[in-house]
Design a protein around this motif. Structure first.
Motif, mmCIF file in Angstrom:
data_model
loop_
_atom_site.group_PDB
_atom_site.id
_atom_site.type_symbol
_atom_site.label_atom_id
_atom_site.label_comp_id
_atom_site.label_asym_id
_atom_site.label_seq_id
_atom_site.Cartn_x
_atom_site.Cartn_y
_atom_site.Cartn_z
ATOM 1 N N UNK A 186 0.815 -1.217 0.000
ATOM 2 C CA UNK A 186 0.000 0.000 0.000
ATOM 3 C C UNK A 186 0.853 1.274 0.000
ATOM 4 N N UNK A 187 1.873 1.430 0.868
ATOM 5 C CA UNK A 187 2.653 2.678 0.849
ATOM 6 C C UNK A 187 3.376 2.916 -0.478
ATOM 7 N N UNK A 188 3.857 1.837 -1.099
ATOM 8 C CA UNK A 188 4.557 1.995 -2.382
ATOM 9 C C UNK A 188 3.573 2.358 -3.483
ATOM 10 N N UNK A 189 2.443 1.677 -3.522
ATOM 11 C CA UNK A 189 1.431 1.977 -4.537
ATOM 12 C C UNK A 189 0.920 3.402 -4.364
ATOM 13 N N UNK A 190 0.757 3.841 -3.110
ATOM 14 C CA UNK A 190 0.328 5.218 -2.855
ATOM 15 C C UNK A 190 1.346 6.213 -3.407
ATOM 16 N N UNK A 191 2.634 5.881 -3.302
ATOM 17 C CA UNK A 191 3.670 6.764 -3.850
ATOM 18 C C UNK A 191 3.598 6.805 -5.371
ATOM 19 N N UNK A 192 3.358 5.653 -6.006
ATOM 20 C CA UNK A 192 3.205 5.630 -7.463
ATOM 21 C C UNK A 192 1.987 6.442 -7.883
ATOM 22 N N UNK A 193 0.923 6.374 -7.073
ATOM 23 C CA UNK A 193 -0.254 7.196 -7.364
ATOM 24 C C UNK A 193 0.098 8.679 -7.302
ATOM 25 N N UNK A 194 0.880 9.038 -6.319
ATOM 26 C CA UNK A 194 1.267 10.444 -6.167
ATOM 27 C C UNK A 194 2.086 10.908 -7.372
ATOM 28 N N UNK A 195 2.971 10.039 -7.847
ATOM 29 C CA UNK A 195 3.799 10.406 -8.998
ATOM 30 C C UNK A 195 2.988 10.468 -10.288
ATOM 31 N N UNK A 196 1.907 9.669 -10.372
ATOM 32 C CA UNK A 196 1.014 9.677 -11.530
ATOM 33 C C UNK A 196 1.743 9.398 -12.833
ATOM 34 N N UNK A 197 2.789 8.609 -12.781
ATOM 35 C CA UNK A 197 3.520 8.290 -13.998
ATOM 36 C C UNK A 197 4.250 9.467 -14.605
ATOM 37 N N UNK A 198 4.428 10.530 -13.824
ATOM 38 C CA UNK A 198 5.057 11.739 -14.357
ATOM 39 C C UNK A 198 6.575 11.629 -14.263
ATOM 40 N N UNK A 199 7.258 12.088 -15.297
ATOM 41 C CA UNK A 199 8.706 12.117 -15.281
ATOM 42 C C UNK A 199 9.221 13.325 -14.525
ATOM 43 N N UNK A 200 10.535 13.549 -14.639
ATOM 44 C CA UNK A 200 11.147 14.626 -13.858
ATOM 45 C C UNK A 200 10.748 16.013 -14.343
#
Length: 521
Positions: A186-200
């Motif tokens: 859950x914490x890792x998936x939540x972080x991926x959600x926060x990033x939203x597949x966005x690059x730098x």
């Protein structure tokens, strides 16, 4: 770190696991079934909750992988803040589950889109020197196909053009996401959600752009690449149920969650792109561990074309050894492999203006209607070329690319059988050319580069002015950066070709006819 070609790799057998965590698993006993719906236990098949659960994902973003957002009336997604989101950040969760002390910290970078939350990134928490280990993530915190599939027979599972590694990892995380806080990840998936597949650059892959936004890439071959890859993702989505039903015991783990009923195509594509943006290609490991999702890895680490630091597999862990000094607070970068800017944009949503691996592709083909086609093909093969040959034009090395391309085009221009026999008997790559033939060859090249430049709706100068204004939305900005890099290479190729034309004798101005000139794409 390089993300290789992943779309020809597939799953042809059931999925197994010995993991104690609730993963996407199949047990060692395989039951093959192609029924649209499996037979469900009597105690559950008639339960009203069965139908509610099946349709839940279409009404709730909690069942998507990239889901820290809410769809508004204008059709756009807005990030949804959670008061409890920061109770335990990713790094704290990792330390609690076995991450040893490390030399990095998570920091915030403001998003270019003010409606999105800041993007996290990994920074040095102390001064680092070349050779320092920034962090070492234990295998228990790394998501690989070994964890998802559970054994070392993965090579046999990837050979029937069914499901790629990316699709398998995405599906795994999507089902884990449905478990909510019950999921170990859950914490890792939540972080991926926060990033939203966005690059730098805070931009998603063009795989998630609208049709109008893809028009930013008009004239670039990257647009066709995006559309082709999107079609590939759709083909994989269409295969999900087939793979699922090949492993009937999966329903013991998720009895109602048939893939295409649990997740719409748009949700699957979002998850696929999110995984694509952070998957790591580990070297010198088994096939089952080759593609890995590493917390503290990308996209929290910045990608760079100019550094050589890579996430590497060591005994029981994946670690990062830095290749340059860092001051405390500086963002840490890793190598993304020898990828051109077109691939960086599609895979990670950014363009590197200092990318030494940036390149254009020129495809040349011998004319199959040429009476001497077979002889020319033999000569081409003897010199390491094919009847349809791809040439790469690297940024800053355009003149070398022209010199590599010229002998191949000269070969296509030969028309006299005596000339062809001379080339065959010479055992060498040099074709006998007259000044007028050389002019014809170079004129064809120059026309080719002009045609490619004319395919863009704007000039290089107009694009540079537009970018300098600084008023572009993030997606338009990154697309313009890509277009500028492509146009600079094409202009350099054209200029090199013109320079060679200017070196020819004056009497070469009348081009020789070439009824079977090579085809350039």
């Amino acid at each position: 770190m390089e993300l290789g070609s992943l779309y020809d790799r597939c799953i042809c057998s059931p999925i197994r696991s010995s993991s104690p965590i609730r993963p996407l698993l199949v047990h060692s006993t395989v039951s093959i079934s192609l029924r649209k719906y499996p037979t469900l236990p009597a105690t559950t098949s008639s339960s009203p909750s069965f139908f509610r659960r099946r349709n839940l994902c279409f009404a709730s973003n909690s069942d998507t992988l990239v889901a820290g957002s809410r769809k508004e009336e204008d059709g756009k997604y807005r990030d949804v803040a959670s008061k409890k989101e920061d109770e335990e950040d990713l790094k704290s969760w990792m330390h609690k589950n076995g991450l040893p002390p490390c030399k990095v910290v998570l920091k915030d970078r403001p998003s270019l889109n003010e409606k999105h939350k800041p993007i996290h990134y990994v920074a040095a928490c102390e001064d680092l020197q070349i050779g320092d280990i920034a962090f070492s993530v234990p295998n228990s915190l790394v998501v690989t196909l070994e964890r998802v599939l559970g054994n070392e027979t993965i090579a046999e599972l990837l050979t029937t053009n069914k499901l790629s590694e990316l699709a398998c990892l995405a599906l795994y995380l999507m089902y884990e996401k449905k478990q909510g806080k019950k999921s170990f990840w859950f914490p890792y998936i939540r972080e991926l959600d926060r990033q939203r597949g966005r690059g730098q650059l805070a931009v998603e892959s063009p795989l998630l752009w609208s049709k109008d936004e893809l028009d930013y890439l008009t004239g670039s071959p990257t647009k066709a690449e995006v559309l082709a890859r999107a079609e590939g993702i759709k083909r994989e989505y269409d295969e999900l149920d087939t793979v699922w039903f090949m492993a009937g015991s999966l329903f013991q783990q998720y009895p109602y969650d048939i893939p295409t009923e649990a997740f719409s195509f748009e949700i699957f594509k979002q998850a696929f792109v999110a995984v694509q943006s952070c998957v790591v290609h580990l070297q010198k490991v088994s096939l089952a561990r080759r593609f890995a999702l590493v917390p503290l890895g990308p996209p929290l680490l910045a990608y760079s074309s100019n550094c050589k630091a890579m996430l590497t597999a060591v005994d029981g862990a994946v670690q990062l050894v830095v290749d340059r000094p860092y001051k405390a607070g500086e963002s840490i970068a890793v190598w993304c492999g020898p990828q051109p800017n077109s691939k960086l944009l599609i895979n990670y949503g950014f363009v590197d203006e200092d990318n030494p691996y940036d390149r254009l592709v020129i495809e040349a083909a011998l004319n199959t209607e040429d009476p001497q086609y077979q002889d020319k093909r033999m000569v081409a093969q003897r010199n390491g070329k094919l009847s349809v040959q791809v040439f790469h034009v690297y940024a800053g090395k355009e003149r070398e690319a022209i010199l590599d391309l010229l002998p191949y085009i000269r070969l296509g221009y030969l028309s006299e059988p005596s000339e062809m026999q001379s080339v065959i008997s010479s055992q060498g790559p040099v074709c006998p050319t007259s000044p007028c033939m050389e002019r014809a060859v170079l004129d064809q090249l120059a026309d080719y580069f002009r045609t490619r430049l004319d395919g863009y709706p704007s000039t290089l100068k107009e694009d540079e002015t537009l970018l300098a204004d600084g008023n572009l939305n993030p997606r338009k900005q990154v697309a313009t950066r890509l277009i500028i890099s492509e146009k600079k290479m094409l202009h350099a190729c054209l200029q090199a070709t013109i320079d060679y034309i200017n070196q020819l004798p004056d009497h070469s101005v009348s081009p020789c006819p070439a009824p079977y000139a090579p085809l350039l794409k």
